[in-house]
Motif scaffolding. Structure first.
Motif, PDB file in Angstrom:
ATOM      1  N   ARG A 168      40.784  41.821  60.593  1.00 40.66           N
ATOM      2  CA  ARG A 168      42.032  42.106  61.310  1.00 40.66           C
ATOM      3  C   ARG A 168      42.210  43.594  61.562  1.00 40.66           C
ATOM      4  O   ARG A 168      43.317  44.064  61.811  1.00 40.66           O
ATOM      5  CB  ARG A 168      43.240  41.553  60.542  1.00 40.66           C
ATOM      6  N   GLY A 169      41.113  44.353  61.496  1.00 40.40           N
ATOM      7  CA  GLY A 169      41.159  45.763  61.843  1.00 40.40           C
ATOM      8  C   GLY A 169      41.537  46.699  60.713  1.00 40.40           C
ATOM      9  O   GLY A 169      41.741  47.893  60.939  1.00 40.40           O
ATOM     10  N   VAL A 170      41.642  46.171  59.490  1.00 42.23           N
ATOM     11  CA  VAL A 170      42.043  46.983  58.349  1.00 42.23           C
ATOM     12  C   VAL A 170      40.809  47.628  57.716  1.00 42.23           C
ATOM     13  O   VAL A 170      39.846  46.935  57.395  1.00 42.23           O
ATOM     14  CB  VAL A 170      42.768  46.126  57.288  1.00 42.23           C
ATOM     15  N   SER A 171      40.818  48.937  57.550  1.00 41.02           N
ATOM     16  CA  SER A 171      39.765  49.563  56.755  1.00 41.02           C
ATOM     17  C   SER A 171      40.195  49.518  55.292  1.00 41.02           C
ATOM     18  O   SER A 171      41.389  49.474  54.988  1.00 41.02           O
ATOM     19  CB  SER A 171      39.516  51.005  57.202  1.00 41.02           C
ATOM     20  N   ILE A 172      39.221  49.508  54.392  1.00 42.17           N
ATOM     21  CA  ILE A 172      39.563  49.291  52.985  1.00 42.17           C
ATOM     22  C   ILE A 172      39.033  50.402  52.079  1.00 42.17           C
ATOM     23  O   ILE A 172      37.947  50.940  52.286  1.00 42.17           O
ATOM     24  CB  ILE A 172      39.071  47.919  52.471  1.00 42.17           C
ATOM     25  N   GLU A 173      39.870  50.741  51.109  1.00 50.38           N
ATOM     26  CA  GLU A 173      39.412  51.369  49.884  1.00 50.38           C
ATOM     27  C   GLU A 173      39.553  50.296  48.816  1.00 50.38           C
ATOM     28  O   GLU A 173      40.239  49.289  49.022  1.00 50.38           O
ATOM     29  CB  GLU A 173      40.236  52.611  49.543  1.00 50.38           C
ATOM     30  N   ALA A 174      38.898  50.489  47.688  1.00 48.33           N
ATOM     31  CA  ALA A 174      38.951  49.473  46.639  1.00 48.33           C
ATOM     32  C   ALA A 174      39.354  50.115  45.322  1.00 48.33           C
ATOM     33  O   ALA A 174      39.177  51.319  45.112  1.00 48.33           O
ATOM     34  CB  ALA A 174      37.595  48.780  46.493  1.00 48.33           C
ATOM     35  N   ILE A 175      39.905  49.296  44.444  1.00 44.84           N
ATOM     36  CA  ILE A 175      40.218  49.734  43.093  1.00 44.84           C
ATOM     37  C   ILE A 175      39.691  48.678  42.125  1.00 44.84           C
ATOM     38  O   ILE A 175      39.838  47.468  42.369  1.00 44.84           O
ATOM     39  CB  ILE A 175      41.734  49.967  42.912  1.00 44.84           C
ATOM     40  N   HIS A 176      39.022  49.156  41.093  1.00 42.93           N
ATOM     41  CA  HIS A 176      38.423  48.240  40.109  1.00 42.93           C
ATOM     42  C   HIS A 176      38.835  48.688  38.710  1.00 42.93           C
ATOM     43  O   HIS A 176      38.717  49.862  38.363  1.00 42.93           O
ATOM     44  CB  HIS A 176      36.901  48.234  40.229  1.00 42.93           C
ATOM     45  N   PHE A 177      39.308  47.745  37.909  1.00 41.68           N
ATOM     46  CA  PHE A 177      39.738  48.020  36.543  1.00 41.68           C
ATOM     47  C   PHE A 177      38.653  47.555  35.577  1.00 41.68           C
ATOM     48  O   PHE A 177      38.271  46.379  35.587  1.00 41.68           O
ATOM     49  CB  PHE A 177      41.059  47.304  36.256  1.00 41.68           C
ATOM     50  N   HIS A 178      38.153  48.485  34.764  1.00 42.78           N
ATOM     51  CA  HIS A 178      37.105  48.107  33.803  1.00 42.78           C
ATOM     52  C   HIS A 178      37.537  48.529  32.404  1.00 42.78           C
ATOM     53  O   HIS A 178      38.282  49.502  32.221  1.00 42.78           O
ATOM     54  CB  HIS A 178      35.761  48.740  34.188  1.00 42.78           C
ATOM     55  N   SER A 179      37.072  47.772  31.422  1.00 42.89           N
ATOM     56  CA  SER A 179      37.503  47.979  30.035  1.00 42.89           C
ATOM     57  C   SER A 179      36.311  48.081  29.095  1.00 42.89           C
ATOM     58  O   SER A 179      36.018  47.150  28.335  1.00 42.89           O
ATOM     59  CB  SER A 179      38.424  46.827  29.603  1.00 42.89           C
ATOM     60  N   PRO A 180      35.586  49.197  29.131  1.00 45.73           N
ATOM     61  CA  PRO A 180      34.490  49.358  28.184  1.00 45.73           C
ATOM     62  C   PRO A 180      35.047  49.506  26.759  1.00 45.73           C
ATOM     63  O   PRO A 180      36.138  50.052  26.576  1.00 45.73           O
ATOM     64  CB  PRO A 180      33.814  50.656  28.658  1.00 45.73           C
ATOM     65  N   PRO A 181      34.368  49.002  25.729  1.00 43.95           N
ATOM     66  CA  PRO A 181      33.043  48.353  25.764  1.00 43.95           C
ATOM     67  C   PRO A 181      33.102  46.848  26.028  1.00 43.95           C
ATOM     68  O   PRO A 181      32.085  46.183  25.980  1.00 43.95           O
ATOM     69  CB  PRO A 181      32.530  48.628  24.346  1.00 43.95           C
ATOM     70  N   PHE A 182      34.316  46.333  26.302  1.00 44.31           N
ATOM     71  CA  PHE A 182      34.450  44.888  26.520  1.00 44.31           C
ATOM     72  C   PHE A 182      33.817  44.465  27.843  1.00 44.31           C
ATOM     73  O   PHE A 182      33.368  43.326  27.997  1.00 44.31           O
ATOM     74  CB  PHE A 182      35.929  44.490  26.479  1.00 44.31           C
ATOM     75  N   THR A 183      33.809  45.379  28.808  1.00 41.43           N
ATOM     76  CA  THR A 183      33.077  45.127  30.049  1.00 41.43           C
ATOM     77  C   THR A 183      31.913  46.114  30.124  1.00 41.43           C
ATOM     78  O   THR A 183      32.022  47.253  29.676  1.00 41.43           O
ATOM     79  CB  THR A 183      33.986  45.308  31.275  1.00 41.43           C
ATOM     80  N   SER A 184      30.811  45.663  30.716  1.00 38.56           N
ATOM     81  CA  SER A 184      29.574  46.443  30.686  1.00 38.56           C
ATOM     82  C   SER A 184      29.383  47.256  31.962  1.00 38.56           C
ATOM     83  O   SER A 184      30.090  47.082  32.956  1.00 38.56           O
ATOM     84  CB  SER A 184      28.377  45.500  30.516  1.00 38.56           C
ATOM     85  N   GLU A 185      28.388  48.158  31.923  1.00 42.01           N
ATOM     86  CA  GLU A 185      28.011  48.915  33.112  1.00 42.01           C
ATOM     87  C   GLU A 185      27.490  47.982  34.203  1.00 42.01           C
ATOM     88  O   GLU A 185      27.602  48.279  35.383  1.00 42.01           O
ATOM     89  CB  GLU A 185      26.950  49.956  32.760  1.00 42.01           C
ATOM     90  N   ARG A 186      26.917  46.860  33.780  1.00 40.77           N
ATOM     91  CA  ARG A 186      26.426  45.895  34.772  1.00 40.77           C
ATOM     92  C   ARG A 186      27.584  45.292  35.563  1.00 40.77           C
ATOM     93  O   ARG A 186      27.429  44.940  36.732  1.00 40.77           O
ATOM     94  CB  ARG A 186      25.607  44.807  34.088  1.00 40.77           C
TER      95      ARG A 186
END
Length: 402
Positions: free
Chosen positions: A201-219
């Motif tokens: 629909r013509g929208v350009s995007i930036e993104a935001i990601h929430f990570h919680s190390p060490p519970f979430t990994s680099e992978r």
């Protein structure tokens, strides 16, 4: 004269309805196409009197068409032959177009004369060109209702263009014509599809990601980067704001009753996302939420979560079935990445019985029992920004288009 398909005609459908604003949409589309074809030396994108053409300049058309099929704003495309406005040249090009399709048994000529100085009218040209094909080709007949191939001949002031097969495009609007949104990109199946549909629909995007190390990994972080890379095929680049969420998330699940913790966590995500939007000049937030799919996506949950921001929340998937979402994720090639077994913060901290119909006032009362300001500031200030581009090395040449 060497006859060849040396142009690609771009049809842009919905953009034709933009009235006085159409020029800015077409300029954006033209620049976007030129950027996507930057590796094809000598290729040019030209606009002329309500038409847009890609000049191939010797390049094979198939790789170019493949790229153009991933550009929003293009309804369809056709290979085109450009010739001088002489009857002999037009006849030769029309014959070439049908001879390039050896399996065709029936055809139709559709001539259109916008150049009123050309001596033959549209209907007369249909007859002249149809007769020329019949004389020079065996085993083909005219079928004006259901032809195997329709050859379109447009006689314009500057030249005549002959097209035949139609290649479908994605449609939609050129990315960047509807401002920008901040996409909550989790790494699951839904949010990449939401980003794709927002771009349509013509929208350009930036993104935001929430990570919680060490519970979430680099992978898990790499998974998000790989998904964003797939989405750049439809846009230009995607800036990702990586938020360190561990301390804030732990505090939420320590201080808030378990069945309300997911609601509060989502509210904190929106608070941080809104702050990013204000700082980046972004006008909305987009999510992969789908009504009723999980506890945080009921109407009551959305109401309680949304209360922390006045920014519009875009939910492109809100009414879709899961099967529809999965189908699109396969089409845009994000599905196999999304199902990699690396969890994000939303799936690691899952309460056993989350509240499906949380009361907003009760949620606010639980939040008020602890001051999260310092943890919110720490998470925001710890954001790492990564830019994923549609090429190997970053370039800012077209950043102003976004």
């Amino acid at each position: 004269m060497k006859i060849q398909f040396d142009h690609i005609l771009i049809r842009y459908g919905e953009l034709g309805l933009k009235g006085k604003n159409i020029k800015q949409f077409l300029i954006r589309l033209q620049h976007h196409i030129q950027h996507k074809l930057r590796d094809f030396k000598g290729i040019k994108v030209k606009r002329t009197q309500g038409r847009m053409f890609v000049l191939l300049n010797g390049h094979e058309p198939e790789p170019v068409l493949d790229i153009l099929q991933h550009v929003f704003g293009i309804k369809s495309m056709s290979l085109a032959i450009k010739v001088e406005n002489t009857l002999e040249d037009i006849q030769a090009a029309t014959l070439f177009a049908i001879q390039e399709e050896p399996t065709v048994k029936t055809f139709k000529i559709s001539a259109k004369r916008t150049n009123k100085d050309f001596p033959h009218g549209s209907q007369e040209m249909n007859q002249i060109l149809g007769g020329h094909v019949l004389v020079n080709c065996e085993d083909v007949t005219v079928d004006v209702h259901h032809p195997d191939l329709e050859i379109k001949v447009e006689i314009r002031n500057e030249a005549t263009y002959i097209t035949s097969k139609v290649v479908p495009g994605l449609g939609g609007l050129p990315v960047g014509t509807s401002n920008k949104t901040l996409l909550l990109l989790s790494g699951g199946i839904d949010s990449p599809v939401a980003g794709y549909l927002a771009m349509k629909r013509g929208v350009s995007i930036e993104a935001i990601h929430f990570h919680s190390p060490p519970f979430t990994s680099e992978r898990a972080k790499q998974k998000v980067l790989d998904i964003a890379k797939k989405l750049t095929k439809y846009g230009i680049n995607i800036k990702i704001h990586m938020v360190p969420f561990t301390k804030l998330q732990q505090a939420i699940f320590e201080k808030i009753p378990e069945n309300f913790a997911m609601t509060v966590m989502r509210r904190m995500m929106l608070k941080i996302s809104e702050r990013v939007c204000r700082n980046e000049g972004i006008m909305s937030i987009a999510t992969g939420e789908n009504l009723g799919q999980v506890a945080s996506q009921t109407m009551e949950s959305m109401y309680a979560i949304n209360a922390v921001t006045n920014l519009p929340i875009l939910r492109p998937l809100i009414t879709m079935d899961k099967d529809e979402i999965v189908q699109i994720s396969r089409e845009i090639d994000t599905f196999d990445i999304s199902i990699r077994p690396y969890e994000d913060c939303c799936t690691v901290f899952v309460p056993k019985a989350p509240k499906t119909k949380p009361n907003k006032e009760k949620v606010e009362a639980f939040e008020a029992q602890f001051d999260y300001t310092e943890l919110l500031n720490e998470a925001y200030e710890g954001i790492e920004v990564v830019t994923v581009t549609d090429q190997e090395e970053k370039t800012d040449v077209f950043d102003d288009l976004l």
